[in-house]
Motif scaffolding. Sequence first.
Motif, PDB file in Angstrom:
ATOM      1  N   ARG A   1      42.681  21.686 -47.218  1.00 37.48           N
ATOM      2  CA  ARG A   1      43.773  20.829 -46.774  1.00 37.48           C
ATOM      3  C   ARG A   1      44.050  21.061 -45.290  1.00 37.48           C
ATOM      4  NH1 ARG A   1      49.779  20.556 -47.420  1.00 37.48           N
ATOM      5  NH2 ARG A   1      49.745  22.819 -47.239  1.00 37.48           N
ATOM      6  N   GLY A   2      44.104  22.345 -44.885  1.00 37.70           N
ATOM      7  CA  GLY A   2      44.383  22.670 -43.494  1.00 37.70           C
ATOM      8  C   GLY A   2      43.361  22.046 -42.552  1.00 37.70           C
ATOM      9  N   ASN A   3      42.100  22.099 -42.947  1.00 37.89           N
ATOM     10  CA  ASN A   3      41.046  21.558 -42.096  1.00 37.89           C
ATOM     11  C   ASN A   3      41.083  20.046 -42.001  1.00 37.89           C
ATOM     12  OD1 ASN A   3      38.988  23.594 -40.986  1.00 37.89           O
ATOM     13  ND2 ASN A   3      39.616  24.404 -42.954  1.00 37.89           N
ATOM     14  N   TYR A   4      41.264  19.412 -43.155  1.00 38.41           N
ATOM     15  CA  TYR A   4      41.300  17.946 -43.143  1.00 38.41           C
ATOM     16  C   TYR A   4      42.576  17.445 -42.449  1.00 38.41           C
ATOM     17  CZ  TYR A   4      37.191  17.582 -46.221  1.00 38.41           C
ATOM     18  OH  TYR A   4      35.918  17.630 -46.729  1.00 38.41           O
ATOM     19  N   GLU A   5      43.664  18.210 -42.602  1.00 39.71           N
ATOM     20  CA  GLU A   5      44.924  17.810 -41.960  1.00 39.71           C
ATOM     21  C   GLU A   5      44.779  17.845 -40.437  1.00 39.71           C
ATOM     22  OE1 GLU A   5      48.399  19.998 -43.234  1.00 39.71           O
ATOM     23  OE2 GLU A   5      49.695  18.383 -42.529  1.00 39.71           O
ATOM     24  N   ARG A   6      44.077  18.868 -39.951  1.00 33.06           N
ATOM     25  CA  ARG A   6      43.868  18.967 -38.505  1.00 33.06           C
ATOM     26  C   ARG A   6      43.114  17.734 -38.004  1.00 33.06           C
ATOM     27  NH1 ARG A   6      40.707  23.117 -38.564  1.00 33.06           N
ATOM     28  NH2 ARG A   6      38.817  21.993 -38.025  1.00 33.06           N
ATOM     29  N   ARG A   7      42.134  17.288 -38.783  1.00 33.03           N
ATOM     30  CA  ARG A   7      41.344  16.126 -38.354  1.00 33.03           C
ATOM     31  C   ARG A   7      42.158  14.848 -38.423  1.00 33.03           C
ATOM     32  NH1 ARG A   7      35.732  18.017 -41.085  1.00 33.03           N
ATOM     33  NH2 ARG A   7      35.480  19.739 -39.649  1.00 33.03           N
ATOM     34  N   MET A   8      43.021  14.778 -39.427  1.00 35.71           N
ATOM     35  CA  MET A   8      43.927  13.621 -39.515  1.00 35.71           C
ATOM     36  C   MET A   8      44.771  13.537 -38.251  1.00 35.71           C
ATOM     37  SD  MET A   8      47.353  12.868 -40.012  1.00 35.71           S
ATOM     38  CE  MET A   8      48.142  14.271 -40.820  1.00 35.71           C
ATOM     39  N   GLN A   9      45.278  14.721 -37.840  1.00 32.47           N
ATOM     40  CA  GLN A   9      46.140  14.749 -36.642  1.00 32.47           C
ATOM     41  C   GLN A   9      45.363  14.351 -35.387  1.00 32.47           C
ATOM     42  OE1 GLN A   9      47.392  18.828 -36.925  1.00 32.47           O
ATOM     43  NE2 GLN A   9      49.023  18.402 -38.407  1.00 32.47           N
ATOM     44  N   LEU A  10      44.137  14.842 -35.311  1.00 31.15           N
ATOM     45  CA  LEU A  10      43.301  14.565 -34.142  1.00 31.15           C
ATOM     46  C   LEU A  10      43.030  13.069 -34.006  1.00 31.15           C
ATOM     47  CD1 LEU A  10      41.484  15.613 -31.822  1.00 31.15           C
ATOM     48  CD2 LEU A  10      39.657  15.933 -33.518  1.00 31.15           C
ATOM     49  N   MET A  11      42.558  12.463 -35.089  1.00 28.23           N
ATOM     50  CA  MET A  11      42.258  11.031 -35.030  1.00 28.23           C
ATOM     51  C   MET A  11      43.520  10.222 -34.777  1.00 28.23           C
ATOM     52  SD  MET A  11      40.631   8.427 -37.879  1.00 28.23           S
ATOM     53  CE  MET A  11      38.877   8.674 -37.626  1.00 28.23           C
ATOM     54  N   SER A  12      44.608  10.577 -35.456  1.00 26.36           N
ATOM     55  CA  SER A  12      45.848   9.811 -35.313  1.00 26.36           C
ATOM     56  C   SER A  12      46.363   9.842 -33.887  1.00 26.36           C
ATOM     57  CB  SER A  12      46.927  10.371 -36.247  1.00 26.36           C
ATOM     58  OG  SER A  12      46.542  10.250 -37.590  1.00 26.36           O
ATOM     59  N   SER A  13      46.300  11.014 -33.258  1.00 25.55           N
ATOM     60  CA  SER A  13      46.863  11.106 -31.906  1.00 25.55           C
ATOM     61  C   SER A  13      46.032  10.293 -30.919  1.00 25.55           C
ATOM     62  CB  SER A  13      46.983  12.569 -31.477  1.00 25.55           C
ATOM     63  OG  SER A  13      45.713  13.129 -31.265  1.00 25.55           O
ATOM     64  N   ILE A  14      44.722  10.297 -31.076  1.00 26.85           N
ATOM     65  CA  ILE A  14      43.871   9.496 -30.184  1.00 26.85           C
ATOM     66  C   ILE A  14      44.161   8.005 -30.376  1.00 26.85           C
ATOM     67  CG2 ILE A  14      41.481   8.817 -29.690  1.00 26.85           C
ATOM     68  CD1 ILE A  14      40.715  11.749 -30.460  1.00 26.85           C
TER      69      ILE A  14
END
Lengths: 615, 615
Positions: free
Chosen positions: A433-446
């Motif tokens: 969850r932690g890893n996928y959440e980080r990627r969610m945040q990365l894509m969303s912010s871009i």
Amino acid sequence: MAATTTMDKPAPKDLSYHYSRVTKNRVPSKMKSFYQYFFIPGIGNLAGGLPNPSYFPYDTLEAATATPDRFKPTPNDPVDPPTERLAKATLSDGVKASRVLVPHDSAESNILRKIDLTTALQYGTAQGYPPLYTFIRSFAQTNLHPNTPYEGGPEVILTCGSTDAFAKTLECFTNIWDEERDWIREREGLLCEEFAYMNAIQAARPRGLNVVPVAIDDEGMLAFGKGGLYEVLENWDKNKGKRPHIMYTVTMGQNPTSGLLSVKRRKEIYSVCQKYDIIIAEDDPYWYLQYPSANDLSIKARGKPVSENFPSVSTHNYNTASGGISSGFDFLDSLVPSYLSIDVDGRVVRMDTFSKTVAPGCRLGWITAQPAVCAKIQQITETSTQQPSGFVQSLIVELLAGPSSKADSGKGGSKDGSGWKVDGWVRWLEGLRGNYERRMQLMSSILEDGKFLIQDGRRRSTVSEDEDDYQMLHKTQLYDFAYPMAGMFLWMRAHYETHPLYRKVDHQRLARALWTFMTTDDYLVLLSPGSIFCPTQQIMEEKGWQYFRLCFAAVDDDVLEKHSKAVVSAFTDFWAIEDVKTIDKLLEDEEAAQARFDKIAAQNQGLYAVNPIIC
Amino acid sequence: MAATTTMDKPAPKDLSYHYSRVTKNRVPSKMKSFYQYFFIPGIGNLAGGLPNPSYFPYDTLEAATATPDRFKPTPNDPVDPPTERLAKATLSDGVKASRVLVPHDSAESNILRKIDLTTALQYGTAQGYPPLYTFIRSFAQTNLHPNTPYEGGPEVILTCGSTDAFAKTLECFTNIWDEERDWIREREGLLCEEFAYMNAIQAARPRGLNVVPVAIDDEGMLAFGKGGLYEVLENWDKNKGKRPHIMYTVTMGQNPTSGLLSVKRRKEIYSVCQKYDIIIAEDDPYWYLQYPSANDLSIKARGKPVSENFPSVSTHNYNTASGGISSGFDFLDSLVPSYLSIDVDGRVVRMDTFSKTVAPGCRLGWITAQPAVCAKIQQITETSTQQPSGFVQSLIVELLAGPSSKADSGKGGSKDGSGWKVDGWVRWLEGLRGNYERRMQLMSSILEDGKFLIQDGRRRSTVSEDEDDYQMLHKTQLYDFAYPMAGMFLWMRAHYETHPLYRKVDHQRLARALWTFMTTDDYLVLLSPGSIFCPTQQIMEEKGWQYFRLCFAAVDDDVLEKHSKAVVSAFTDFWAIEDVKTIDKLLEDEEAAQARFDKIAAQNQGLYAVNPIIC
């Protein structure tokens, strides 16, 4: 409020009148009356048609595996081993690794705990390999769904993954209908989200089921209001067939919209399902991928959460807050619970899978439902898949449960050779969850940064704060999205209405051109077009063409960053196209490429078709 | 006669009018039009919903395995490693052993050869994991069925074992019928042997199919004569429903009768199937277990072969003798070929499985049929099982095919790390055949010796030759059987008509009492009663009760000898019972034991039900 005891709970309702004709015809196996004889001590078995286990060519099954703490569960400050090292993980290179071994023969006599090839590779039980069934049953009843409202709680049965589970659920509850042969009044229906996981819909369509979409918002299905569940059922037009009696729904990280259904909404939907007597087939492969930070990010960037229906603190305990007992794990307690948690009637058939928690290739999962339904699914299993492969069942249960004792020559997936156990399993899920959440945040912010085009061509991030007023007047919105509350996807709506050619080019052609444009050399990025998630032609034409689904789960962070930026660039540049001929050229090129590909695919027996979008 | 070339062959017939309504409704996936984009070099994939392979908790899959020569293929003078050593086989203890390793990532770029966890544990193709599909397709087309008569030859698709394969075949070709809803004239039928593998029948019954038995002899289904296929179809009574259009048949080591259908009989049956347009679903898990020695043993003991329809030399080459090309292996050439070898129309759907060649727990097999049929089975697969588990697919193909090159970090199942290859695989099968054939001989010879009771109580073997005339007058036959020509079973008919109580006790009760008698302390042996192989109530009552199925495959030679002798003793002693009360007591005890067991089973969630007879 004290936890409800089993004695207070009502029995689940008898819903057997919902079974299909074929299911009603299924009778328990007569073989069972013979089983007792197999347990006569010392009995010589010439009855079974079992091959001799000493003739299996596998003497052990083994694996190098992760330990549960390979990924650090730190969503706010994520650290994990660099991906390039994971691929070559060994016991010695510092990556958290272990070994699993399934022995040929275990000395354990209790079949609920015995793990060896003599049993795992032999014919087995349709419920699942006993030690794995036992592990999963306990996990489902005690940890995942500790507060089910009916007497005795739900039962489980293993499946060959959730596509298999849903095929069996359809077989169990729906009758086949044929336009040329049957009266329209006999046609059964399947409720689903208006954007849906199409492989499930494709399982239903050939059976002649009427696919009936229900309107959604950023959370998921609407109970009330225009196009919501109540409206669809209350105003049902019998000329379209029977009122549907079964619903297919993905409620946690919905595919494709990433919606997460709140408890409030769940209760509303459930009450409508009670009123109209609907079976709920809940397919939740992403249940453990819930991201409380999505609401926070939305508030920060846009001043409002994705939905008001969620608690403001991420440490909220859903189980105790509703008067129930804890799962035993903070992580599990923090997750929105399944429909099973409010299923007083026993009308929920929940589907789980190891596809996203271990690997899709497992083809292993389980159904959780009232015991009578599991018994029917078991009968269907006995004459179809029989059981999931013993290769995967034994390797998974040895990893998780480990050998029954240290004296056993088996090895589980932890440093000391015992299994991960439930706490290791929960920790693993939290790490993912932690890893996928980080990627969610990365894509969303871009994507957040890139969603407006400033009229003079400058991007928002390059414009200083004091120019805000100027921007408000001159900025163009390229697309919009809700921050993903769960799952693996970001669901984006392109604002084609702001495109210079919006009035000159057919909208669906414009959408197709943008999709193709993104695959060209300057951007090289492939999105899933919204059209492939539309359960009806009408939805596709009305709005499906406006959407894209972006998966942030499959690729590494650096690649994700690059591709997310490429999406922004492609939008920006596509909005600069003012000549209709450029659009025509893009679509012509696409057709030519398709023809070339079809020819190559035919030469390769279609094996290029690695079903890349089906999941 | 020269081998027929592809150019001379007719195309398979279009049999799509046989498809079920559901199958006709299935349309190819629209997804395929997107596949080309996944192969754009350097494309960034945000479209697929694939999990990240670096998050799979398995870094390798490994196994200790046999080498192909673990069992010596010497049917006439069998020698093999003692069974007790096989269980602890390691590389060092002299048992022929090796290791298999599936790496996380292979450097191979050709997906038809690449074997690694990144691909095997990811979502895959419904035809099967490409390298395993490629191996099996080549084996089926080149070695197993080198002489198929239609243009291009058959295609293959992997299944989750043959029960799954037959469920999909039924789904493909049969419509559901319901007594209360549908006209009798719409009811479809399934032809089968008059004693049949009941799990297949149980898959058909809930669909409302009319199960239509065809008379058999020691070989298998009769084409002509009383109760034979022609008679059943020619005299079809429309009041019982439609004339059947599909047949389920086991033609090599039929379960339960061990029949092996000769080429002569195959041609007769096939011609009747052509006349009445029947789809042939051929389920042959025991195809490689053919025993030429059965005819020899029968001649030696009884003066006549099991069947006259087989060549007298065991080195007969079926492929070249019929004017075709060799399989490339003497062993394969010596086996009676599949219906596919004479399938000019493309009406054969052949089911194969790894259950008996590797292990039942694989849940892995394949269908071989004309390409159009495989394409429909593929569509069914896409919305049900999707694919067999990648755990078993990768471990099997790494064993058999081995890594694509020595540079690959994978290891196949031979000493040098390459795979078994086709020749190792064929050798393995021949080795298994030798072992099972030895057991067939052992059980048969014990039962041959015990089948007569001499009136004064002496057994035949204790009576000297010059007393032959005395015996002819005074011996009583207890049972009879045909020497098993193939498979894992011996099918025995008890001669109850010679029992002292035959006229005083209901025949079916007498049979049940004998079966129970064998499970008592003095004999402790369990047989499968013939009643559980009867596709209709009528067959059960007329003759099913007279039979037992004995499996010689599952236990070691010494155990087999002991239990076979126990069967003979039980018969002998049971024939000495002259008091009706003894029979009554046996049946009462049985009922009490059943009640006790049912109670225990209920307490154990039914998990004692290790489906011991289903196979």
